[in-house]
Design a protein around this motif. Structure first.
Motif, PDB file in Angstrom:
ATOM      1  N   ALA A  77       8.950   9.504   3.752  1.00 30.51           N
ATOM      2  CA  ALA A  77       8.651   8.153   4.228  1.00 30.51           C
ATOM      3  C   ALA A  77       9.805   7.540   5.014  1.00 30.51           C
ATOM      4  O   ALA A  77       9.589   6.793   5.979  1.00 30.51           O
ATOM      5  N   VAL A  78      11.041   7.853   4.626  1.00 32.92           N
ATOM      6  CA  VAL A  78      12.190   7.303   5.352  1.00 32.92           C
ATOM      7  C   VAL A  78      12.173   7.775   6.804  1.00 32.92           C
ATOM      8  O   VAL A  78      12.472   7.007   7.726  1.00 32.92           O
TER       9      VAL A  78
ATOM     10  N   SER B  29       1.670   9.983  14.392  1.00 28.78           N
ATOM     11  CA  SER B  29       2.209  11.036  13.537  1.00 28.78           C
ATOM     12  C   SER B  29       1.873  10.732  12.088  1.00 28.78           C
ATOM     13  O   SER B  29       1.628   9.573  11.722  1.00 28.78           O
ATOM     14  N   VAL B  30       1.854  11.782  11.267  1.00 25.78           N
ATOM     15  CA  VAL B  30       1.562  11.647   9.840  1.00 25.78           C
ATOM     16  C   VAL B  30       2.713  12.262   9.054  1.00 25.78           C
ATOM     17  O   VAL B  30       3.083  13.422   9.284  1.00 25.78           O
ATOM     18  N   PHE B  31       3.269  11.496   8.122  1.00 26.15           N
ATOM     19  CA  PHE B  31       4.385  11.953   7.294  1.00 26.15           C
ATOM     20  C   PHE B  31       3.938  12.034   5.835  1.00 26.15           C
ATOM     21  O   PHE B  31       3.158  11.199   5.368  1.00 26.15           O
TER      22      PHE B  31
ATOM     23  N   VAL C 119       1.623   7.355   6.682  1.00 22.58           N
ATOM     24  CA  VAL C 119       2.218   8.066   5.542  1.00 22.58           C
ATOM     25  C   VAL C 119       1.073   8.513   4.648  1.00 22.58           C
ATOM     26  O   VAL C 119       0.259   7.710   4.198  1.00 22.58           O
ATOM     27  N   LYS C 120       1.008   9.814   4.399  1.00 22.65           N
ATOM     28  CA  LYS C 120      -0.022  10.392   3.555  1.00 22.65           C
ATOM     29  C   LYS C 120       0.473  10.418   2.121  1.00 22.65           C
ATOM     30  O   LYS C 120       1.517  10.995   1.826  1.00 22.65           O
TER      31      LYS C 120
ATOM     32  N   THR D  91       0.785  -1.242   0.000  1.00 20.70           N
ATOM     33  CA  THR D  91       0.000   0.000   0.000  1.00 20.70           C
ATOM     34  C   THR D  91       0.815   1.289   0.000  1.00 20.70           C
ATOM     35  O   THR D  91       0.240   2.371  -0.121  1.00 20.70           O
ATOM     36  N   LEU D  92       2.124   1.197   0.165  1.00 18.09           N
ATOM     37  CA  LEU D  92       2.941   2.413   0.196  1.00 18.09           C
ATOM     38  C   LEU D  92       3.261   2.862  -1.219  1.00 18.09           C
ATOM     39  O   LEU D  92       4.403   2.849  -1.691  1.00 18.09           O
TER      40      LEU D  92
END
Length: 332
Positions: free
Chosen positions: A312-313, A305-307, A330-331, A112-113
């Protein structure tokens, strides 16, 4: 499209790069991913510690988004639907245990990433309306694992005393929230005082710092012994955990991040009629029940948290540090 792939030739272990999607199969859908959440298996893949990993595979098991395209055999009603994705593939027809073909999205198959993910239409579930994409994205793996541990194996019910170890991780926070919603008397432990404080804000009845060598006695003094423990660590912590169980109690564990227990106090187990139960993610039945429970109870997952996808790293580094309380998103 852009995807975050395993790249063991890169010092970071991962790379965001252009990836070409294969042709959509008749039973598949293409989902525009809005948000994806990290799990420890993603970090273990990055570190080369997960079995059968291979470079070039898009990581990520958790995701939420919008269906943009459907295969020829898929009901057109899914087009434009906001969905979450069941990451458990090929569970099989036995509720008791997964089949030999069981796989989790994100290794060995693409996950999904990425900007898009293609999955069998049977893996789709409508996103709970009360959740944002970021909150919904954290549900599939951790939410399902916790649901099966708490309800299928743990038989959580009103008034039950339960202890969730390692509060702060994704499955642990879900297990605590499920127990609270069910009317159980929920306790947690953690090595971080701020995580214990957060748990109390959620409504747990008490918390214990496992760095205190007397934490088990404190737990016994406060609870008289718990009926259920949900654990992911095992290792040397197992000996202490079973001491916190009352006679007839059960310990359900969904991981062994600290490895195998160095010893088993067999006399305590048989004399106190204790049950030690292993568990994994869950069946499609578990998944449907989990989403229904989250919706009916209005449960909102803890998002640490949202990145942005470009960072992503950094999201992986936060997971590696183990300081999060709740899930890292991750957004896309």
């Amino acid at each position: 499209m852009l995807g975050l792939v395993l790249d063991q030739d890169n010092p970071s272990g991962i790379t965001v790069k252009e990836v070409e999607l294969s042709s959509l199969k008749p039973n598949e859908v293409k989902v525009k991913v809005k948000a994806a959440a990290l799990n420890h298996r993603d970090e273990w893949c990055r570190q080369g510690k997960y079995p059968n990993i291979k470079n070039g595979v898009i990581l990520g098991s958790d995701g939420a988004g919008v269906v943009e395209e459907v295969g020829d055999k898929v009901d057109k009603k899914w087009l434009g639907e906001e969905v979450i994705i069941n990451a458990a593939n090929f569970w099989g027809d036995k509720q008791e245990v997964q089949s030999g073909d069981f796989q989790i999205l994100g290794m060995p198959g693409n996950g999904t990433l990425a900007e898009y993910v293609q999955v069998d239409a049977s893996r789709l579930c409508k996103k709970p309306a009360h959740l944002s994409f970021e909150a919904a994205a954290v549900l599939p793996l951790a939410g399902l694992t916790a649901y099966r541990a708490a309800f299928y194996h743990g038989k959580v019910k009103q008034g039950m005393k339960m202890l969730v170890t390692g509060f702060g991780g994704g499955v642990a926070q879900f297990a605590a929230q499920y127990g609270i919603a069910a009317g159980a008397e929920v306790y947690v432990n953690s090595g971080h005082e701020e995580k214990l404080k957060k748990a109390k804000e959620l409504g747990v009845s008490g918390g214990f710092n496992y760095n205190d060598e007397n934490w088990v006695q404190h737990a016994l003094d406060q609870t008289g012994g718990v009926e259920l423990i949900i654990d992911s660590a095992m290792g040397a912590t197992f000996a202490d955990s079973i001491k916190a169980l009352r006679p007839g109690g059960k310990l359900v564990f969904y991981g062994a991040t600290l490895g195998n227990p160095p010893m088993l106090d067999a006399r305590r187990v048989f004399w106190n009629q204790l049950t030690i139960q292993g568990t994994t993610m869950g069946s499609d039945k578990d998944f449907d029940e989990m989403v229904e429970y989250v919706t009916e109870q209005g449960i909102t997952p803890l998002v640490d948290s949202v990145f942005d996808f470009s960072n992503a790293v950094e999201a992986f580094e936060r997971m590696a540090a183990g300081e999060q309380t709740g899930k890292i998103v991750v957004k896309i």
